[in-house]
Design a protein around this motif. Structure first.
Motif, PDB file in Angstrom:
ATOM      1  N   TYR A  37      26.471  73.303  19.865  1.00  0.00           N
ATOM      2  CA  TYR A  37      27.075  73.476  20.168  1.00  0.00           C
ATOM      3  C   TYR A  37      28.104  72.903  21.660  1.00  0.00           C
ATOM      4  O   TYR A  37      27.764  72.187  22.238  1.00  0.00           O
ATOM      5  CB  TYR A  37      27.212  75.494  20.868  1.00  0.00           C
ATOM      6  N   ASN A  38      29.570  73.037  21.293  1.00  0.00           N
ATOM      7  CA  ASN A  38      30.345  72.450  21.911  1.00  0.00           C
ATOM      8  C   ASN A  38      30.131  72.930  23.282  1.00  0.00           C
ATOM      9  O   ASN A  38      30.335  74.380  23.905  1.00  0.00           O
ATOM     10  CB  ASN A  38      31.429  72.271  21.664  1.00  0.00           C
ATOM     11  N   ARG A  39      30.464  71.950  24.619  1.00  0.00           N
ATOM     12  CA  ARG A  39      30.377  71.923  25.884  1.00  0.00           C
ATOM     13  C   ARG A  39      30.977  73.604  26.777  1.00  0.00           C
ATOM     14  O   ARG A  39      31.572  73.842  27.340  1.00  0.00           O
ATOM     15  CB  ARG A  39      29.942  71.097  26.522  1.00  0.00           C
ATOM     16  N   SER A  40      32.554  73.096  25.832  1.00  0.00           N
ATOM     17  CA  SER A  40      33.716  74.192  26.020  1.00  0.00           C
ATOM     18  C   SER A  40      33.581  75.231  25.646  1.00  0.00           C
ATOM     19  O   SER A  40      33.955  75.958  26.327  1.00  0.00           O
ATOM     20  CB  SER A  40      34.925  73.238  25.351  1.00  0.00           C
ATOM     21  N   ASN A  41      32.326  75.375  24.371  1.00  0.00           N
ATOM     22  CA  ASN A  41      31.858  77.204  24.818  1.00  0.00           C
ATOM     23  C   ASN A  41      30.562  77.559  24.787  1.00  0.00           C
ATOM     24  O   ASN A  41      31.357  78.461  25.599  1.00  0.00           O
ATOM     25  CB  ASN A  41      31.714  77.087  22.966  1.00  0.00           C
ATOM     26  N   ILE A 123      28.728  72.868  16.768  1.00  0.00           N
ATOM     27  CA  ILE A 123      29.160  71.652  16.028  1.00  0.00           C
ATOM     28  C   ILE A 123      28.378  70.608  15.276  1.00  0.00           C
ATOM     29  O   ILE A 123      28.820  69.543  14.918  1.00  0.00           O
ATOM     30  CB  ILE A 123      29.812  71.142  16.956  1.00  0.00           C
ATOM     31  N   ARG A 124      27.036  71.367  14.995  1.00  0.00           N
ATOM     32  CA  ARG A 124      26.333  70.310  14.994  1.00  0.00           C
ATOM     33  C   ARG A 124      24.869  71.043  13.673  1.00  0.00           C
ATOM     34  O   ARG A 124      25.087  72.525  14.243  1.00  0.00           O
ATOM     35  CB  ARG A 124      25.219  69.710  15.557  1.00  0.00           C
TER      36      ARG A 124
END
Length: 124
Positions: A37-41, A123-124
Motif C-alpha cells: 500500500y501507498n504510505r499516503s493511504n 499499489i502492488r
C-alpha cells in the motif's frame, strides 16, 4: 510522537511485544500487507509493550519493520496502551485521518478486507 502528525488517510496502530508469540505471526503478515500500500493511504504505528530495549530492537531489525515504531519501554504501564484500554497483544486498531476508530481487525486478512471496503487499493 503524535498521531496527528501522521499524514496518511488511515493509520493502523499495532500494540505488540517481542515476547508475544502470536505477535511473531501477525507482524510479518501486516508487513506484507503494508508493503503493498501507498504510505499516503496507510501507515503503521507499532507500539511495543516491551521493557527491554535490546529485545525490542532485535525483533524490529530481524523483521525489517520499517514503519513507525515506538516504545516507552515500561511494559503494560505504557500510557498509550492505557489510553486505548489495551489488554492483550497483538491488538490492531485502524483509525482515519480524523483519528476516529474505523476498525479493530483481528488479523491482516480482516484489515485488508476493511481497506478494500474503504476503497483503498494496493499499489502492488
Amino acid at each position: 510522537l503524535l498521531l496527528s502528525d501522521i499524514p496518511a488517510d488511515y493509520t493502523l496502530i499495532v500494540f505488540w511485544a517481542s515476547w508475544c508469540s502470536h505477535c511473531g505471526q501477525v507482524l510479518p503478515e501486516i508487513k506484507d500487507l503494508y508493503n503493498r500500500y501507498n504510505r499516503s493511504n496507510l501507515e503503521v504505528l507499532a507500539i511495543s509493550l516491551d521493557q527491554n530495549r535490546a529485545e525490542w530492537e532485535a525483533v524490529l531489525k530481524a523483521g525489517g519493520y520499517n514503519w513507525i515504531n515506538h516504545s516507552e519501554l515500561i511494559g503494560w504501564d505504557c500510557s498509550i496502551a492505557y489510553d486505548y484500554g489495551i489488554r492483550a497483544t497483538p491488538t490492531l486498531i485502524l483509525v482515519d485521518r480524523n483519528r476516529t476508530v474505523v476498525a479493530k481487525p483481528r488479523n491482516a486478512i480482516a484489515l485488508e478486507m476493511k481497506l478494500k471496503e474503504l476503497g483503498i487499493k494496493p499499489i502492488r
